[in-house]
Design a protein around this motif. Structure first.
Motif, PDB file in Angstrom:
ATOM      1  N   LEU A   1      20.846   1.056   1.606  1.00 14.20           N
ATOM      2  CA  LEU A   1      20.315   0.973   2.942  1.00 14.20           C
ATOM      3  C   LEU A   1      18.850   0.406   2.604  1.00 14.20           C
ATOM      4  CD1 LEU A   1      21.627   3.715   5.331  1.00 14.20           C
ATOM      5  CD2 LEU A   1      22.178   1.629   5.051  1.00 14.20           C
ATOM      6  N   PHE A   2      18.188   1.234   1.469  1.00 14.66           N
ATOM      7  CA  PHE A   2      16.906   0.824   1.244  1.00 14.66           C
ATOM      8  C   PHE A   2      16.863  -0.617   0.577  1.00 14.66           C
ATOM      9  CE2 PHE A   2      13.093   1.229  -1.659  1.00 14.66           C
ATOM     10  CZ  PHE A   2      12.208   1.554  -0.747  1.00 14.66           C
ATOM     11  N   LEU A   3      17.875  -1.073  -0.210  1.00 11.29           N
ATOM     12  CA  LEU A   3      17.810  -2.389  -0.756  1.00 11.29           C
ATOM     13  C   LEU A   3      18.211  -3.711   0.416  1.00 11.29           C
ATOM     14  CD1 LEU A   3      19.545  -1.946  -4.251  1.00 11.29           C
ATOM     15  CD2 LEU A   3      17.214  -2.518  -3.658  1.00 11.29           C
ATOM     16  N   VAL A   4      19.022  -3.301   1.445  1.00 14.16           N
ATOM     17  CA  VAL A   4      19.364  -4.276   2.071  1.00 14.16           C
ATOM     18  C   VAL A   4      18.284  -5.069   2.845  1.00 14.16           C
ATOM     19  CG1 VAL A   4      20.633  -4.764   4.510  1.00 14.16           C
ATOM     20  CG2 VAL A   4      21.557  -3.524   2.581  1.00 14.16           C
ATOM     21  N   PRO A   5      17.152  -4.313   3.486  1.00 12.60           N
ATOM     22  CA  PRO A   5      16.058  -4.885   4.043  1.00 12.60           C
ATOM     23  C   PRO A   5      15.408  -5.727   3.095  1.00 12.60           C
ATOM     24  CG  PRO A   5      16.169  -2.576   4.802  1.00 12.60           C
ATOM     25  CD  PRO A   5      17.194  -2.656   3.886  1.00 12.60           C
ATOM     26  N   GLY A   6      15.371  -5.365   1.934  1.00  8.36           N
ATOM     27  CA  GLY A   6      14.793  -6.210   1.142  1.00  8.36           C
ATOM     28  C   GLY A   6      15.436  -7.624   0.920  1.00  8.36           C
ATOM     29  N   LEU A   7      16.752  -7.598   0.705  1.00 10.36           N
ATOM     30  CA  LEU A   7      17.509  -8.776   0.786  1.00 10.36           C
ATOM     31  C   LEU A   7      17.372  -9.616   1.928  1.00 10.36           C
ATOM     32  CD1 LEU A   7      19.723 -10.029  -1.030  1.00 10.36           C
ATOM     33  CD2 LEU A   7      21.422  -8.825   0.330  1.00 10.36           C
ATOM     34  N   ILE A   8      17.195  -9.111   3.253  1.00  6.92           N
ATOM     35  CA  ILE A   8      16.835  -9.865   4.180  1.00  6.92           C
ATOM     36  C   ILE A   8      15.414 -10.732   4.198  1.00  6.92           C
ATOM     37  CG2 ILE A   8      16.171  -9.584   6.834  1.00  6.92           C
ATOM     38  CD1 ILE A   8      17.997  -7.255   6.913  1.00  6.92           C
ATOM     39  N   ALA A   9      14.332  -9.864   3.581  1.00  6.19           N
ATOM     40  CA  ALA A   9      13.021 -10.541   3.355  1.00  6.19           C
ATOM     41  C   ALA A   9      13.219 -11.390   2.419  1.00  6.19           C
ATOM     42  CB  ALA A   9      12.132  -9.285   2.852  1.00  6.19           C
ATOM     43  N   TYR A  10      14.037 -11.272   1.302  1.00  8.14           N
ATOM     44  CA  TYR A  10      14.233 -12.392   0.335  1.00  8.14           C
ATOM     45  C   TYR A  10      14.624 -13.627   1.007  1.00  8.14           C
ATOM     46  CZ  TYR A  10      16.446 -14.465  -3.758  1.00  8.14           C
ATOM     47  OH  TYR A  10      16.922 -15.202  -4.802  1.00  8.14           O
ATOM     48  N   LEU A  11      15.898 -13.568   1.572  1.00  8.76           N
ATOM     49  CA  LEU A  11      16.753 -14.810   1.889  1.00  8.76           C
ATOM     50  C   LEU A  11      15.744 -15.414   3.119  1.00  8.76           C
ATOM     51  CD1 LEU A  11      20.114 -13.150   2.145  1.00  8.76           C
ATOM     52  CD2 LEU A  11      19.524 -14.714   0.557  1.00  8.76           C
ATOM     53  N   THR A  12      15.044 -14.471   4.047  1.00  8.67           N
ATOM     54  CA  THR A  12      14.373 -15.249   4.887  1.00  8.67           C
ATOM     55  C   THR A  12      13.283 -15.867   4.398  1.00  8.67           C
ATOM     56  OG1 THR A  12      14.797 -13.240   6.550  1.00  8.67           O
ATOM     57  CG2 THR A  12      13.125 -14.881   7.059  1.00  8.67           C
ATOM     58  N   MET A  13      12.457 -15.378   3.648  1.00 13.88           N
ATOM     59  CA  MET A  13      11.404 -16.191   3.027  1.00 13.88           C
ATOM     60  C   MET A  13      11.916 -17.596   1.970  1.00 13.88           C
ATOM     61  SD  MET A  13       8.272 -16.844   1.941  1.00 13.88           S
ATOM     62  CE  MET A  13       7.144 -15.197   2.275  1.00 13.88           C
ATOM     63  N   LEU A  14      12.835 -17.382   1.402  1.00 17.55           N
ATOM     64  CA  LEU A  14      13.406 -18.452   0.589  1.00 17.55           C
ATOM     65  C   LEU A  14      14.071 -19.574   1.493  1.00 17.55           C
ATOM     66  CD1 LEU A  14      14.011 -19.155  -2.472  1.00 17.55           C
ATOM     67  CD2 LEU A  14      16.591 -18.201  -2.150  1.00 17.55           C
ATOM     68  N   MET A  15      14.770 -19.243   2.577  1.00 18.50           N
ATOM     69  CA  MET A  15      15.221 -20.271   3.464  1.00 18.50           C
ATOM     70  C   MET A  15      14.023 -21.131   4.483  1.00 18.50           C
ATOM     71  SD  MET A  15      18.433 -18.599   5.251  1.00 18.50           S
ATOM     72  CE  MET A  15      17.860 -17.194   6.132  1.00 18.50           C
ATOM     73  N   ALA A  16      12.984 -20.403   4.690  1.00 21.99           N
ATOM     74  CA  ALA A  16      12.138 -20.988   5.486  1.00 21.99           C
ATOM     75  C   ALA A  16      11.146 -21.845   4.548  1.00 21.99           C
ATOM     76  CB  ALA A  16      11.055 -19.963   5.981  1.00 21.99           C
ATOM     77  N   VAL A  17      10.755 -21.327   3.566  1.00 21.46           N
ATOM     78  CA  VAL A  17       9.791 -22.155   2.562  1.00 21.46           C
ATOM     79  C   VAL A  17      10.475 -23.367   2.118  1.00 21.46           C
ATOM     80  CG1 VAL A  17       8.586 -22.118   0.469  1.00 21.46           C
ATOM     81  CG2 VAL A  17       8.466 -20.123   1.867  1.00 21.46           C
ATOM     82  N   THR A  18      11.992 -23.222   1.468  1.00 24.02           N
ATOM     83  CA  THR A  18      12.416 -24.497   1.222  1.00 24.02           C
ATOM     84  C   THR A  18      12.639 -25.562   2.246  1.00 24.02           C
ATOM     85  OG1 THR A  18      14.613 -23.381   1.162  1.00 24.02           O
ATOM     86  CG2 THR A  18      13.227 -23.267  -0.938  1.00 24.02           C
ATOM     87  N   SER A  19      13.029 -25.069   3.383  1.00 25.39           N
ATOM     88  CA  SER A  19      13.409 -25.917   4.465  1.00 25.39           C
ATOM     89  C   SER A  19      12.380 -26.908   4.990  1.00 25.39           C
ATOM     90  CB  SER A  19      14.139 -25.284   5.516  1.00 25.39           C
ATOM     91  OG  SER A  19      13.334 -24.492   5.863  1.00 25.39           O
ATOM     92  N   THR A  20      11.066 -26.214   4.974  1.00 25.83           N
ATOM     93  CA  THR A  20       9.921 -26.850   5.656  1.00 25.83           C
ATOM     94  C   THR A  20       9.465 -27.608   4.380  1.00 25.83           C
ATOM     95  OG1 THR A  20       9.365 -24.724   6.777  1.00 25.83           O
ATOM     96  CG2 THR A  20       7.851 -26.677   6.704  1.00 25.83           C
ATOM     97  N   ALA A  21       9.314 -27.271   3.205  1.00 23.42           N
ATOM     98  CA  ALA A  21       8.824 -28.101   2.041  1.00 23.42           C
ATOM     99  C   ALA A  21       9.498 -29.536   1.992  1.00 23.42           C
ATOM    100  CB  ALA A  21       8.513 -27.234   0.910  1.00 23.42           C
TER     101      ALA A  21
END
Length: 197
Positions: A1-21
């Protein structure tokens, strides 16, 4: 449960930055960016046109990741959905602004993708508190983590989801993400305005 929010943050950042760039650099490679530069469109409408669709897509993606984490890992939701949506929106805006800034630096999609990974994947993975606790890092690295937006998003996300932290108790995190988003968006706007000029 402690790691899953980190995974959400990681995937969200990766998708947003790469798609716009990649979206703006794709126009540079195709040569259509010259038509955009000649069009009577200001920098702000151009930025909105490039970020609003990706904001919507990434919000839906983040919601699906969050839903999957609840179904697959029994991630609780003890806080306010409004607070979660607000912090997620601010985090996404910062990520999209980062992608815009990357697109002003790179001239090819390959370079844009590599820079996007460098500024989003590594800091989010290593310096946000996702894998390694910030308190156990050397003092220098603890200082560097203050420049990583995922650090503040992760604190807020874990607080909202796992502890039910109220909006008023997350004002430092909202403020830090707001400052980051404003600075990066300002830098991207200046570079885009200069390129269009």
């Amino acid at each position: 449960l402690f790691l899953v929010p980190g995974l959400i943050a990681y995937l969200t950042m990766l998708m947003a930055v790469t798609s716009t760039a990649l979206s703006i650099v794709r126009e540079k490679e195709a040569g259509t960016i010259e038509q955009v530069r000649m069009a009577p469109v200001g920098t702000l409408p151009f930025i909105l046109g490039k970020t609003v669709p990706y904001f919507g897509i990434n919000m839906v993606s983040a919601a699906l990741v969050f839903l999957a984490s609840q179904l697959l890992f029994d991630l609780p939701m003890r806080g306010s959905w409004f607070t979660l949506g607000a912090i997620l929106s601010l985090y996404l805006l910062g990520a999209l602004a980062t992608g815009l800034f990357v697109s002003t630096i790179a001239d090819t999609q390959q370079v844009a993708f590599q820079i996007a990974l460098l500024v989003s994947l590594l800091p989010t993975l290593m310096l946000s508190g996702f894998i390694f606790p910030i308190a156990s890092m050397p003092d220098f690295l603890q200082g560097v983590t203050r420049l990583v937006p995922a650090r503040y998003f992760l604190i807020a996300l874990r607080g909202i989801v796992l502890k039910g932290t109220a909006f008023s108790n997350l004002l430092p995190e909202f403020g830090a993400l707001g400052i980051y988003t404003s600075i990066v968006l300002g830098l991207a706007s200046l570079r885009l305005a200069r390129d269009r000029g």
